[in-house]
Design a protein around this motif. Structure first.
Motif, PDB file in Angstrom:
ATOM      1  N   GLU A 276      -0.010  15.043   8.961  1.00 44.38           N
ATOM      2  CA  GLU A 276       1.373  15.413   9.519  1.00 44.38           C
ATOM      3  C   GLU A 276       1.197  16.647   9.838  1.00 44.38           C
ATOM      4  OE1 GLU A 276       3.736  13.607   9.961  1.00 44.38           O
ATOM      5  OE2 GLU A 276       4.349  11.342   8.383  1.00 44.38           O
ATOM      6  N   GLY A 277       0.043  17.345  10.316  1.00 41.84           N
ATOM      7  CA  GLY A 277      -0.029  18.238  10.966  1.00 41.84           C
ATOM      8  C   GLY A 277      -0.143  20.165   9.377  1.00 41.84           C
TER       9      GLY A 277
ATOM     10  N   GLU B  45      14.350  12.013  -6.528  1.00 48.57           N
ATOM     11  CA  GLU B  45      15.694  12.276  -5.568  1.00 48.57           C
ATOM     12  C   GLU B  45      15.020  11.403  -4.121  1.00 48.57           C
ATOM     13  OE1 GLU B  45      17.787  15.415  -4.799  1.00 48.57           O
ATOM     14  OE2 GLU B  45      18.288  15.898  -7.265  1.00 48.57           O
ATOM     15  N   HIS B  46      13.579  11.501  -4.083  1.00 52.80           N
ATOM     16  CA  HIS B  46      13.469  10.904  -2.606  1.00 52.80           C
ATOM     17  C   HIS B  46      12.269   9.922  -2.858  1.00 52.80           C
ATOM     18  CE1 HIS B  46      14.228  15.805  -1.809  1.00 52.80           C
ATOM     19  NE2 HIS B  46      14.065  14.897  -1.090  1.00 52.80           N
ATOM     20  N   ASP B  47      12.380   9.603  -4.127  1.00 55.73           N
ATOM     21  CA  ASP B  47      11.828   8.049  -5.010  1.00 55.73           C
ATOM     22  C   ASP B  47      10.116   8.769  -4.589  1.00 55.73           C
ATOM     23  OD1 ASP B  47      12.806   6.878  -5.645  1.00 55.73           O
ATOM     24  OD2 ASP B  47      13.985   5.577  -3.705  1.00 55.73           O
ATOM     25  N   ALA B  48       9.530   9.750  -4.572  1.00 63.44           N
ATOM     26  CA  ALA B  48       8.106  10.627  -4.040  1.00 63.44           C
ATOM     27  C   ALA B  48       7.364  10.698  -5.650  1.00 63.44           C
ATOM     28  CB  ALA B  48       8.095  10.880  -2.510  1.00 63.44           C
ATOM     29  N   VAL B  49       6.362  11.225  -5.298  1.00 62.80           N
ATOM     30  CA  VAL B  49       5.109  12.140  -5.849  1.00 62.80           C
ATOM     31  C   VAL B  49       4.472  13.173  -4.799  1.00 62.80           C
ATOM     32  CG1 VAL B  49       3.217  11.917  -7.415  1.00 62.80           C
ATOM     33  CG2 VAL B  49       5.301   9.736  -7.300  1.00 62.80           C
ATOM     34  N   ALA B  50       4.295  14.784  -5.427  1.00 64.38           N
ATOM     35  CA  ALA B  50       3.610  15.154  -4.235  1.00 64.38           C
ATOM     36  C   ALA B  50       2.704  15.388  -4.819  1.00 64.38           C
ATOM     37  CB  ALA B  50       4.383  16.054  -4.718  1.00 64.38           C
TER      38      ALA B  50
ATOM     39  N   ARG C  89       0.655  -0.641   0.803  1.00 63.15           N
ATOM     40  CA  ARG C  89       0.098  -0.411  -0.215  1.00 63.15           C
ATOM     41  C   ARG C  89       0.922   0.686  -0.181  1.00 63.15           C
ATOM     42  NH1 ARG C  89      -4.978  -1.473   1.612  1.00 63.15           N
ATOM     43  NH2 ARG C  89      -5.738  -3.278   2.482  1.00 63.15           N
ATOM     44  N   LEU C  90       0.200   2.340  -1.265  1.00 60.83           N
ATOM     45  CA  LEU C  90       0.982   3.080  -0.536  1.00 60.83           C
ATOM     46  C   LEU C  90       0.425   4.083   0.664  1.00 60.83           C
ATOM     47  CD1 LEU C  90      -0.039   4.420  -4.368  1.00 60.83           C
ATOM     48  CD2 LEU C  90       2.177   3.889  -3.755  1.00 60.83           C
ATOM     49  N   SER C  91       2.076   4.497   0.879  1.00 59.10           N
ATOM     50  CA  SER C  91       2.249   5.573   1.874  1.00 59.10           C
ATOM     51  C   SER C  91       2.014   6.605   1.654  1.00 59.10           C
ATOM     52  CB  SER C  91       3.461   5.521   2.903  1.00 59.10           C
ATOM     53  OG  SER C  91       3.695   6.415   4.048  1.00 59.10           O
ATOM     54  N   VAL C  92       1.040   7.746   2.489  1.00 56.04           N
ATOM     55  CA  VAL C  92       0.287   9.183   1.692  1.00 56.04           C
ATOM     56  C   VAL C  92       0.476  10.077   2.586  1.00 56.04           C
ATOM     57  CG1 VAL C  92      -1.462  10.778   0.688  1.00 56.04           C
ATOM     58  CG2 VAL C  92      -0.488   7.527   0.604  1.00 56.04           C
ATOM     59  N   GLY C  93       1.643  10.724   3.225  1.00 52.10           N
ATOM     60  CA  GLY C  93       1.708  11.821   3.730  1.00 52.10           C
ATOM     61  C   GLY C  93       0.454  13.040   3.447  1.00 52.10           C
ATOM     62  N   LEU C  94       0.243  14.111   4.599  1.00 51.24           N
ATOM     63  CA  LEU C  94      -0.687  14.929   4.219  1.00 51.24           C
ATOM     64  C   LEU C  94      -0.553  15.879   5.016  1.00 51.24           C
ATOM     65  CD1 LEU C  94      -4.154  13.338   4.717  1.00 51.24           C
ATOM     66  CD2 LEU C  94      -3.526  12.903   2.652  1.00 51.24           C
ATOM     67  N   LEU C  95      -0.672  16.995   4.589  1.00 53.20           N
ATOM     68  CA  LEU C  95       0.406  18.071   5.133  1.00 53.20           C
ATOM     69  C   LEU C  95      -0.590  19.236   5.064  1.00 53.20           C
ATOM     70  CD1 LEU C  95       2.299  19.369   6.443  1.00 53.20           C
ATOM     71  CD2 LEU C  95       3.934  19.576   4.319  1.00 53.20           C
ATOM     72  N   ALA C  96      -1.068  19.614   5.118  1.00 50.63           N
ATOM     73  CA  ALA C  96      -2.060  21.263   5.721  1.00 50.63           C
ATOM     74  C   ALA C  96      -1.472  22.271   5.528  1.00 50.63           C
ATOM     75  CB  ALA C  96      -3.056  21.541   6.728  1.00 50.63           C
TER      76      ALA C  96
ATOM     77  N   ILE D 108       8.079  18.951   2.747  1.00 53.14           N
ATOM     78  CA  ILE D 108       7.698  19.084   2.069  1.00 53.14           C
ATOM     79  C   ILE D 108       8.733  17.775   2.080  1.00 53.14           C
ATOM     80  CG2 ILE D 108       6.799  18.729  -0.321  1.00 53.14           C
ATOM     81  CD1 ILE D 108       5.887  20.941  -0.034  1.00 53.14           C
ATOM     82  N   ALA D 109       9.629  18.324   1.866  1.00 48.71           N
ATOM     83  CA  ALA D 109      11.106  17.427   1.404  1.00 48.71           C
ATOM     84  C   ALA D 109      11.615  16.233   2.244  1.00 48.71           C
ATOM     85  CB  ALA D 109      12.740  18.266   1.508  1.00 48.71           C
ATOM     86  N   ALA D 110      10.929  16.355   3.861  1.00 41.73           N
ATOM     87  CA  ALA D 110      10.954  15.315   4.784  1.00 41.73           C
ATOM     88  C   ALA D 110      10.000  14.612   4.563  1.00 41.73           C
ATOM     89  CB  ALA D 110      11.086  16.814   6.687  1.00 41.73           C
ATOM     90  N   LEU D 111       9.237  15.192   4.240  1.00 40.34           N
ATOM     91  CA  LEU D 111       7.794  13.787   3.642  1.00 40.34           C
ATOM     92  C   LEU D 111       8.311  13.189   2.913  1.00 40.34           C
ATOM     93  CD1 LEU D 111       4.436  15.603   5.012  1.00 40.34           C
ATOM     94  CD2 LEU D 111       5.402  14.354   6.633  1.00 40.34           C
TER      95      LEU D 111
END
Length: 453
Positions: A264-265, A332-337, A225-232, A278-281
C-alpha cells in the motif's frame, strides 16, 4: 528513565543512527531504535511520547499474545470451501471428525496366504486368489487363501504368512507360527470412526490431503485468506531517498504463510497522515503491517497512532535485533495492526518470531544441532539475541563475526549494525541465546525455512 531503561543501559530516546552506518565492532546497542529512523528534527509537542504500555516483555510472551489475538481475528473473517488439492496454508473453519473407520476393511501388507492365526498347520489352501479389487471369500476353520498386497483379508482371517516363508505341498500350507495381526493392516487401526482429527483454526499442510482423501473427504471449510496491507513509514522512503526494503520481504512472508499481501505504498513522518492512512487501511484489510516509526523518537508516530485507533497489546519485546515491535487490536475497524521496526534484519527476526503466530497459529521452533565455530559475546542481560549463522558440516559460524564472510563485529554480537546488514540474510538460520557462547558449544540453530513457511 523507566525501569526497563535502567535495566538495559539506555533510554527510550537513544538511537542507533542511520540504517547501515557502521558503529564499530561490539557496539552496545540497548535502545529501542532497531528501525533506524531519521532523528535529526525538532520535537513535536502535539503528540506525547508516553506509550510504554506493558514495558518490555519476552519475545515468547509477545508471540503468545499474538497467538491469542489470532482467534479473535479469525472470527471476523468469512469462510468458504476448497478442494483438498488446494488446502496448503489454509485455516480450517471447523473441526473435522472421521466419517468412517480407516481402513474400512482389513488389508494384507504382503503377498502370501491369509488365515486365522489360531488355526494349526497344515492348512488347506482353497482354490482362489484375492486381489485388491476383489471381495474375499469366506474361510472355514483350518483353511487359507492366497492373497496379494493390498487385498482385503477374509473376515475370519487375522494374519498373513508371506510367500517367502510359506511351503505348500498337495494343497496343504505349512510355515512358522504367526501372531494375530501379522502383515495385516487392520480395520480401524489407522482411524476410528468419529475420531476428532482436525481442530478448528488448524493450518493445513500438503500432507493433510493424504488423510483427508483416505477419509473420503473431497473438500473442507476454511477461513478466507487474511487480507494484509503493507505500509512503509518514513519521509526518506516516501520521498524516494531510501528504498523500501522491508515490504517485499514481508509480502513474501505473508504469502508463504497462506495469506494475501497488498503493498500500500508509504507515508511520510507526519502524525495526522500516519494515523489517517493506518485507519483507512484497517477499514480495507484484516491486518495492517507497518514498518518503521516504532520507537519513541519525535517522529516515531506509528505506536501513538495505534493508541488512538485501538488497543495496543504490547510495545517492545526483549529481542535483539527487532525490539521495538507493537501489536494492536483495532476492533472498530475489525482489524489487527502489527508495527515492526524498519531495519531489515531486525524486521525479519521479530516478524518471524513474534508476529508469525497471528498468520499461522504456530509458535514452536524447529531446530538442528550444530557446534559453534567461535566465541560470541553478547550485550546487556535481559534480552534474547538472534545471532545469524552459516551452517557447514554441522558447524555454525556466526555471520557478521570477524571470522566470517561478513565482518560486522570482532567478538561481541552487534545487533545494531547487523540489523541493517542485508548481507546477513545469507545466513542459513539463527541461534537464540540469552548468554555468551563459546567455540565448541553445542547450539540449536533455527533454520530460516522453519519460520518462513
Amino acid at each position: 528513565m523507566t525501569n526497563d531503561d535502567r535495566a538495559t543501559g539506555g533510554t527510550d530516546g537513544d538511537r542507533d543512527g542511520e540504517p547501515g552506518r557502521d558503529h564499530g565492532p561490539g557496539r552496545d546497542d540497548t535502545s529501542d531504535s532497531d528501525d533506524g529512523s531519521d532523528q535529526n528534527h525538532e520535537p513535536d509537542h502535539d503528540h506525547g511520547s508516553d506509550h510504554d504500555h506493558d514495558g518490555l516483555i519476552g519475545w515468547r510472551e509477545g508471540a503468545d499474545r499474538v497467538g491469542d489475538l489470532r482467534g479473535r481475528l479469525l472470527d471476523r473473517v468469512g469462510t468458504g470451501t476448497v478442494d483438498i488439492d488446494r488446502i496448503a496454508g489454509r485455516t480450517l473453519a471447523e473441526g473435522l471428525d472421521a466419517p468412517r473407520a480407516v481402513p474400512d476393511r482389513s488389508h494384507s501388507t504382503m503377498d502370501g496366504y491369509a488365515f486365522a492365526a489360531g488355526d494349526d498347520y497344515p492348512l488347506a489352501v482353497i482354490e482362489a486368489d484375492v486381489f485388491p479389487e476383489d471381495d474375499p471369500p469366506e474361510l472355514a476353520a483350518g483353511e487359507a487363501v492366497r492373497i496379494a498386497t493390498g487385498a482385503p483379508v477374509p473376515d475370519s482371517a487375522d494374519a498373513v504368512l508371506k510367500r517367502e516363508e510359506a511351503a505348500v505341498e498337495d494343497g496343504r500350507l505349512t510355515g512358522p507360527e504367526l501372531d494375530p495381526g501379522t502383515y495385516v493392516y487392520e480395520r480401524g487401526s489407522n482411524v476410528a470412526e468419529g475420531e476428532r482429527l482436525f481442530e478448528a483454526g488448524e493450518r493445513l499442510a500438503p500432507r493433510d490431503a493424504l488423510l483427508l482423501g483416505d477419509l473420503g473427504v473431497d473438500e473442507v471449510t476454511v477461513r478466507e485468506r487474511l487480507s494484509v496491507g503493507l505500509l512503509a513509514t518514513g519521509t526518506e522512503i516516501h520521498e524516494g531517498r531510501s528504498r523500501d526494503l522491508d515490504s517485499p520481504m514481508l509480502a513474501n512472508l505473508v504469502s508463504a504463510w497462506g495469506h494475501e499481501p497488498t503493498h500500500e505504498g508509504s507515508v511520510p513522518d507526519d502524525y495526522e497522515r500516519v494515523e489517517s492512512r493506518i485507519a483507512a487501511l484497517a477499514a480495507e484489510h484484516d491486518v495492517v503491517v507497518t514498518t518503521g516509526g516504532t520507537s519513541v523518537g519525535d517522529k516515531d508516530y506509528v505506536v501513538r497512532a495505534l493508541d488512538a485507533l485501538g488497543e495496543v497489546l504490547f510495545h517492545r519485546v526483549a529481542l535483539r535485533p527487532g525490539k521495538p515491535i507493537a501489536v494492536a487490536d483495532l476492533p472498530e475497524h475489525d482489524a489487527v495492526a502489527v508495527a515492526v521496526p524498519g531495519k531489515p534484519v531486525g524486521a525479519h527476526a521479530v516478524t518471524t518470531l513474534v508476529a508469525r503466530p497471528l498468520f499461522t497459529g504456530e509458535s514452536e521452533l524447529s531446530t538442528v544441532e550444530a557446534t559453534l565455530s567461535t566465541d560470541v559475546g553478547i550485550g546487556p542481560a535481559g534480552f534474547t539475541y538472534a545471532v545469524p549463522v552459516v551452517l557447514e558440516d554441522e558447524t555454525a559460524t556466526p555471520l557478521g563475526h570477524a571470522d566470517s564472510a561478513l565482518q560486522v563485529y570482532e567478538e561481541t554480537f552487534d545487533p545494531s549494525v547487523l540489523s541493517s546488514s542485508t548481507r546477513a540474510t545469507r545466513a542459513d538460520g539463527f541461534v537464540l541465546t540469552e548468554s555468551g557462547l563459546a567455540a565448541g558449544d553445542a547450539v540449536d540453530v533455527v533454520p530460516y525455512p522453519a519460520v518462513e513457511r
